[in-house]
Each structure stands twice: as structure tokens, then as C-alpha cells.
Design an enzyme around this catalytic site. Sequence first.
Site, mmCIF file in Angstrom:
data_model
loop_
_atom_site.group_PDB
_atom_site.id
_atom_site.type_symbol
_atom_site.label_atom_id
_atom_site.label_comp_id
_atom_site.label_asym_id
_atom_site.label_seq_id
_atom_site.Cartn_x
_atom_site.Cartn_y
_atom_site.Cartn_z
ATOM 1 N N LEU A 1 0.861 -1.061 0.133
ATOM 2 C CA LEU A 1 -0.086 -0.044 -0.041
ATOM 3 C C LEU A 1 0.772 1.249 -0.078
ATOM 4 O O LEU A 1 0.389 2.258 -0.805
ATOM 5 C CB LEU A 1 -0.876 0.001 1.166
ATOM 6 C CG LEU A 1 -1.922 -0.852 0.994
ATOM 7 C CD1 LEU A 1 -2.926 -0.919 2.398
ATOM 8 C CD2 LEU A 1 -2.838 -0.503 -0.342
ATOM 9 N N ALA A 2 2.112 1.240 0.640
ATOM 10 C CA ALA A 2 2.676 2.373 0.862
ATOM 11 C C ALA A 2 3.439 2.566 -0.593
ATOM 12 O O ALA A 2 3.400 3.688 -1.257
ATOM 13 C CB ALA A 2 4.082 2.186 1.882
ATOM 14 N N GLY A 3 4.115 1.585 -1.104
ATOM 15 C CA GLY A 3 5.085 1.811 -2.617
ATOM 16 C C GLY A 3 4.103 1.702 -3.615
ATOM 17 O O GLY A 3 4.286 2.692 -4.502
ATOM 18 N N ARG B 1 -3.755 -3.426 21.737
ATOM 19 C CA ARG B 1 -3.128 -4.631 21.448
ATOM 20 C C ARG B 1 -2.103 -4.907 22.475
ATOM 21 O O ARG B 1 -2.214 -6.253 23.113
ATOM 22 C CB ARG B 1 -2.338 -4.806 20.267
ATOM 23 C CG ARG B 1 -3.364 -4.576 18.937
ATOM 24 C CD ARG B 1 -2.822 -4.445 17.631
ATOM 25 N NE ARG B 1 -3.935 -4.502 16.837
ATOM 26 C CZ ARG B 1 -3.794 -4.401 15.478
ATOM 27 N NH1 ARG B 1 -2.534 -4.202 14.994
ATOM 28 N NH2 ARG B 1 -4.919 -4.488 14.651
ATOM 29 N N LEU C 1 -2.480 0.861 7.849
ATOM 30 C CA LEU C 1 -2.848 0.885 6.303
ATOM 31 C C LEU C 1 -3.219 2.600 6.116
ATOM 32 O O LEU C 1 -2.786 2.938 5.122
ATOM 33 C CB LEU C 1 -4.554 0.269 5.936
ATOM 34 C CG LEU C 1 -4.433 -1.055 6.244
ATOM 35 C CD1 LEU C 1 -5.713 -1.684 5.681
ATOM 36 C CD2 LEU C 1 -3.404 -1.942 5.524
HETATM 37 C C1 LIG Z 1 -2.188 -10.544 8.810
HETATM 38 C C2 LIG Z 1 -2.294 -9.165 8.782
HETATM 39 C C3 LIG Z 1 -3.424 -8.364 8.916
HETATM 40 C C4 LIG Z 1 -3.328 -6.922 8.940
HETATM 41 N N1 LIG Z 1 -4.443 -6.136 9.048
HETATM 42 C C5 LIG Z 1 -4.306 -5.007 9.263
HETATM 43 C C6 LIG Z 1 -5.564 -4.002 9.075
HETATM 44 O O1 LIG Z 1 -6.561 -4.570 9.094
HETATM 45 N N2 LIG Z 1 -5.476 -2.672 9.315
HETATM 46 C C7 LIG Z 1 -4.161 -2.133 9.298
HETATM 47 O O2 LIG Z 1 -4.027 -0.700 9.294
HETATM 48 N N3 LIG Z 1 -3.137 -2.793 9.220
HETATM 49 C C8 LIG Z 1 -3.161 -4.129 9.161
HETATM 50 N N4 LIG Z 1 -2.067 -4.969 9.038
HETATM 51 C C9 LIG Z 1 -0.736 -4.172 9.088
HETATM 52 C C10 LIG Z 1 -0.556 -3.990 7.536
HETATM 53 O O3 LIG Z 1 -1.071 -4.738 6.663
HETATM 54 C C11 LIG Z 1 0.926 -3.484 7.194
HETATM 55 O O4 LIG Z 1 1.505 -2.821 8.130
HETATM 56 C C12 LIG Z 1 1.063 -2.729 5.935
HETATM 57 O O5 LIG Z 1 0.213 -3.386 4.892
HETATM 58 C C13 LIG Z 1 2.412 -2.681 5.461
HETATM 59 O O6 LIG Z 1 2.295 -2.044 3.881
HETATM 60 P P1 LIG Z 1 3.744 -1.561 3.270
HETATM 61 O O7 LIG Z 1 3.493 -1.108 1.957
HETATM 62 O O8 LIG Z 1 4.677 -0.595 4.202
HETATM 63 O O9 LIG Z 1 4.572 -3.045 2.958
HETATM 64 P P2 LIG Z 1 4.109 -4.488 2.399
HETATM 65 O O10 LIG Z 1 2.568 -4.549 1.885
HETATM 66 O O11 LIG Z 1 4.853 -5.367 3.214
HETATM 67 O O12 LIG Z 1 4.951 -4.473 0.945
HETATM 68 C C14 LIG Z 1 6.349 -4.323 0.886
HETATM 69 C C15 LIG Z 1 6.561 -4.416 -0.568
HETATM 70 O O13 LIG Z 1 8.110 -4.237 -0.510
HETATM 71 C C16 LIG Z 1 8.750 -5.312 -1.403
HETATM 72 N N5 LIG Z 1 9.932 -5.455 -1.006
HETATM 73 C C17 LIG Z 1 10.277 -5.791 0.265
HETATM 74 N N6 LIG Z 1 11.697 -6.038 0.416
HETATM 75 C C18 LIG Z 1 12.387 -5.827 -1.016
HETATM 76 C C19 LIG Z 1 13.573 -5.909 -1.701
HETATM 77 N N7 LIG Z 1 14.693 -6.013 -1.024
HETATM 78 N N8 LIG Z 1 13.416 -5.790 -2.965
HETATM 79 C C20 LIG Z 1 12.350 -5.521 -3.843
HETATM 80 N N9 LIG Z 1 11.180 -5.378 -3.230
HETATM 81 C C21 LIG Z 1 11.079 -5.484 -1.576
HETATM 82 C C22 LIG Z 1 7.738 -6.496 -1.478
HETATM 83 O O14 LIG Z 1 7.960 -7.203 -2.543
HETATM 84 C C23 LIG Z 1 6.407 -5.573 -1.272
HETATM 85 O O15 LIG Z 1 5.874 -5.212 -2.577
HETATM 86 C C24 LIG Z 1 -1.940 -6.403 9.059
HETATM 87 C C25 LIG Z 1 -0.796 -7.200 8.902
HETATM 88 C C26 LIG Z 1 -1.086 -8.475 8.918
HETATM 89 C C27 LIG Z 1 0.366 -9.351 9.132
#
Ligand SMILES: Cc1cc2nc3c(=O)[nH]c(=O)nc-3n(C[C@H](O)[C@H](O)[C@H](O)COP(=O)(O)OP(=O)(O)OC[C@H]3O[C@@H](n4cnc5c(N)ncnc54)[C@H](O)[C@@H]3O)c2cc1C
Length: 640
Positions: free
Chosen positions: A51-53, A338, A449
Site C-alpha cells: 500500500l505504501a509503495g 493490542r 493502512l
Molecule cells: C495478517 C495481517 C493483517 C493486518 N491487518 C491490518 C488491518 O486490518 N489494518 C491495518 O491498518 N493494518 C493491518 N496490518 C498491517 C499492515 O497490513 C501492514 O503494516 C502494511 O500493509 C504494510 O504495508 P507496506 O506497503 O509498508 O509494506 P508491504 O505490504 O509489506 O509491502 C512491501 C513491499 O516491498 C517489497 N520488498 C520488500 N523488500 C524488498 C526488496 N529487498 N527488494 C524488492 N522489493 C522488496 C515487497 O515485494 C512488497 O512489494 C495487518 C498485518 C498483517 C500481518
Amino acid sequence: MDGYRVGDPIADTKAPAGPLENRWDERKFAAKLVNPANRRRHRVIVVGTGLAGGSAGATLAEQGYHVVQFCFQDSPRRAHSVAAQGGINAAKNYRNDGDSVYRLFHDTVKGGDFRARESNVYRLAQVSAQIIDQAVAQGVPFAREYGGLLDTRSFGGVQVQRTFYARGQTGQQLLIGAYQALSRQIDAGTVELHARTEMLDLIVADGRARGIVARDLVTGEITTHLADAVVLATGGYGNVFYLSTNAKGSNATAIWRAHKRGAYFANPCFTQIHPTCIPRSGEHQSKLTLMSESLRNDGRIWVPKRSGDTRSSGEIPEDERDYYLERLYPSFGNLVPRDIASRAAKNVCDAGFGVGPGGLGVYLDFADAIARLGRPAVEARYGNLFDMYQRITAEDPYAVPMRIYPAIHYTMGGLWVDYDLQSTIPGLFVIGEANFSDHGANRLGASALMQGLADGYFVLPATVNDYLGSTRLGDVPDADIRQVETEVRERISRLLAVRGTRSADSFHRELGLLMWDHCGMSRTREGLRKALDRVPELRAEFWRDVRVPGGGAEFNQELEKANRVADFLELAELMLLDALAREESCGGHFREEHQTAEGEALRDDENFAFVAAWEYGAEPVLHRENLVFEHVHPTQRSYT
Ligand SMILES: Cc1cc2nc3c(=O)[nH]c(=O)nc-3n(C[C@H](O)[C@H](O)[C@H](O)COP(=O)(O)OP(=O)(O)OC[C@H]3O[C@@H](n4cnc5c(N)ncnc54)[C@H](O)[C@@H]3O)c2cc1C
């Protein structure tokens, strides 16, 4: 001093002074802009498509930048964000239940146990409402009430209903929205996507982030990518514990490599343990499953009043049940934050009241909700979560209570960023779970999120403009590129050359257990010291004895794992050090030596109201960012 030294405090976070509510507007207004016609000349690397990227890549490309984007999965849509279940917070106040930007800000600072930066959290609350509008415009199918308005529900640590949701698939639906926006840019040629490509190192030239070295996970080819700015959106590092609710592939390599190149790592010991996960079923297990916090809206948590009670749940009469959260925290009941709910579950299980195999479980019971609302209503709210539970445990949660136990879930720590979301390496921005920014020592449910999308859709696009508009960049010297490439190749060769006897997984499992035992739900000086002795030994054993079959120039998942585990083995040590240095309890960081008479976390605001930002080195250096609370006065958190 105990394996580290103290460096200069962090002097400037770039947050403007003045009234809280004007700070973000002022920062945006002061920011330099890049002329739209000039934007296509700038390349921006975005690592990560969660979601961030995903939101950042789509927005930067929409602005006109040339985005080069990476993920290690085969599709951006498979980023771990897809797993998010319960919802996303926003201060929309649709229910007119007393919510406001200020209340969301206040709840988040308090929920984080007063270890977050006020300016950032206030901005997050301000931007939250825009996220919902953005997602709705993209067609994200949020749940609606009968009259057609968006529905909301409660999450822990708050007394309003501000959580928007799409059944138990909120992350998936939001990610499809971001992916759709990203796909439009891929089609337009403004985003160049490299799926199944893993960043293995950061190129820093003239003190600035200028590119990455990556490995094609299918062919093994090592490639170099240059840019004017690099954004890391690579998620959290909860998998350092091996067993967690995170996707199996989630790892710390990108942020750890950046840390080793100069980016400070903030509050590494702030990890979140989620109270409602399906308990472990045995030694073989490699993954834990979350049961969303939203279930605590209607599910009641209890254990038998008699310790060691072996009767089935149905055989235990109402007056022999202890609804311990409702008893201990009457005003928040089952919806305490939590960290509090997790600790309470551990306490009752440690005292012998736990249920299920090994006594490591508590009941989450929907009988009352089904009687009150009817099964169809419960099914409509949580049906997919109930199905998932039934498939994993072979028990029917409509008929018997769920059994749940706390598990590692989220990391509040991450790379240190200033108000612009820029790390200590100029030109390196960090967003989403990969940074440390907004949640202090404990994240409230449904706020990850919100933060990831706030960072990606709204904050980063403004601050990257400023960086690119105000920075003159030269060519990246070949020698700088070659050096990083060589180091990456050498490391891969070294891993392949060990030819030992143990799999990377077996080291990871051992590390995870050690971290869970000594840096998990509760921590002691003695335990942390013990783990600090053991981790370097384990790391040395890894480099002596890891077995990585196959070669580097091919699809090789054992190599991928070993590379990531090697980084976890280093990061773990910093987490332990950070936990040892923080002689207080706050949020998810519970040091047994520092607790109130009631067993709650006992903060030490006089000595520890700071962000611990660690600089890499043989002897890590601790830089303190002192936290100033002008609006939310730190108090002992109370949810009673
Ligand atoms: C089961 C579960 C349920 C959740 N439910 C909720 C919820 O209901 N509400 C809420 O607010 N939060 C929730 N969370 C937390 C939330 O989902 C995450 O904190 C959030 O989605 C993280 O998003 P992000 O974009 O930072 O990273 P991610 O979604 O983890 O994305 C990481 C990205 O980086 C890429 N990447 C990583 N390392 C590399 C690398 N070295 N080279 C290339 N690409 C790389 C991956 O391929 C991926 O595309 C939940 C978490 C879990 C585990």
C-alpha cells in the site's frame, strides 16, 4: 557503555514550528516545486509495491516523474498488504460520535504510549480523511450501511467508530485500488516495473542515495539502477521472529542494507504482538495466522476461573468464566489496545488459566453476539475470517469459541525519517511499515493502512518534489557503482561457498525462538544479555555451516532465504541492544523490571522520552531524538 556509545542528539526533524494544525500546510507551501515539464527528467526508484509503495509509485508517476519500481513477488498485488483484514482508520466522523482529527491524533499518541512525534501524528490524522475519498474514487468497495453510507466499526484503544472496512479483506481491496492506479502508469510508460527483483544494496554517491543493486530472482542476474531519489516501501521486519503473522517472504534486507550504508534505524525493539492469532499447533509450523482485531467488536474473551480446568468450553457455566479484559478494563473491555490485551492473555496463561494444547490459548467467544444479532449478521461481518479459522483448526467458531493467542505482527521500529519522510541519507525516503514514524511504542489497530497510504498518496509526493527541486545532482561515479555491485556479488559467492550442513530455515527458526523468548512479549535485563551473547555465536555458526544448494545464476529460493536470514541475524542484535538500553516499559516494549503494582508498563518520561536512532558501526551509536509533547500530555495510560 554496554556495547554502544551515545552520539549527538538529532537536532532537527524538519517539522515546522507554530500551530499544530498549520504545520503540514506550511511545510507544503515552503516546499520547492519541480516544473511539470521537467519532472519526466527525474527518475525515482520505489522499492515495494504494497500500500505504501503502490500508492507512492502511482502518485509520483501521475505527477510526471519517471518511476522505476521493484517488488520481489511476481505481481505488485501480492505484496503483504494484501493480507490486511480488519480496516483502515480515518477521522471522518460519519457517525457523529465525537470523532475529530484532534481525537485521532490524541488516541494515536496515547495509544503509542507517548513515544511518537506529535507533528507527524497530527498530519496523519489530517490526511486520513483524504485517503477514504481517494479510495472511494478508485472504486474500493468499502462496507456500506443499509442507507448507502460507508459503514465503520470499532478498533482497539479508542471509543469512537472510525474504522472503514471491506469485510475482512480491507488490505486486498485497497491494494487493488493502488495497483489499478499503478497499472495505469505502467501502461502509460511512466512506471517501469521490475517484479521478482530484489534490492540487495543501496548506492550512495557524494553522500546521497542514487540507486540500488538488485537481483533478478528468476535468472539470478545482478543489475544496477540509478535514480535521483530512492524510496523504500519494503514493509516490516516482524519475521526476524520466524513465526509471525507476516507473509513468509517479508524481510528486512532493504532497510538493513540501507542502515549499513548510513541510514539510522529507529526504535528497533518496538515490535507489536497481536492478541488474536490462531495458536501454534506444533513444532513444524512456519507461519501464524491472524484473526482480525475487528473480531473483538463482538467476540468476548474469557478463560475458565479455575486454573488447569480441562472441561470443554461448553461445559463451563457462565459463572465459572473469567471475562478478564471486561473485568480489568471495564471502560474499554475487549477493545483495549493490542499491547494491553496481549500481556493480559500471557498473564492468564502463565498463571495456568490458558485453554487448548499446552494451555497457550484463551477463548474468543461469539455466542452472545450470535444470540443478540443472529448468525446471518455475524456471518456478514466476519464470515471470511470464520471460514479461515475453521479451515485451519477444523473447529466451527459459530458453534464453539475460537482459541486465540498473541503472536508477532507488526514492527513500529524502522528506518528513522524526518518530517519529510527522508532518512539520514539525503535522497533516501522511507514510507509505510519500513519507517518508524507514527506509532510510537504501540500501533493502534487499523492505523498501518492509514499510515502507508497517507505516506504514499499524500506526504511523500510533496516532499520528494522539494528534494528534487532543491538539489543539484551530478553523475554517479562508476567506481561507486562497481564497488556496491562487487560487494553484492561477493556476498552471494560467500553464501554459496559455505556448503555447510544446516538450512537457512533452521538458523532462522533458532533465532526466532531466541528472540521470542528474550525480546518478545516481555523482556528482562538478564534475558536480553543472554540473547546478546548467543546471537553473535549463532551468526558465526551460520557463516560456517549454512547449506545453500544450487548456484547464484538461477532461480534459487534457498539462496534468497539465506541472504535474508543473514540480515535478520544482524538486525536481531540491534533489537536486543535497543531493548536493553531502554530501561523502561512502554507500549509493546515490556521490561519486567519496570512495571506498576498492577503489572502495567511503567514509562520513564524523564529519561526515555526519546526516539532511539541507531547509527551503524562496529560499535553502534545511539542518537536521541528528544520528543516534545506540547499538546498531549504524557500520563500513565489508563483504559480502566
Ligand atoms: C495478517 C495481517 C493483517 C493486518 N491487518 C491490518 C488491518 O486490518 N489494518 C491495518 O491498518 N493494518 C493491518 N496490518 C498491517 C499492515 O497490513 C501492514 O503494516 C502494511 O500493509 C504494510 O504495508 P507496506 O506497503 O509498508 O509494506 P508491504 O505490504 O509489506 O509491502 C512491501 C513491499 O516491498 C517489497 N520488498 C520488500 N523488500 C524488498 C526488496 N529487498 N527488494 C524488492 N522489493 C522488496 C515487497 O515485494 C512488497 O512489494 C495487518 C498485518 C498483517 C500481518
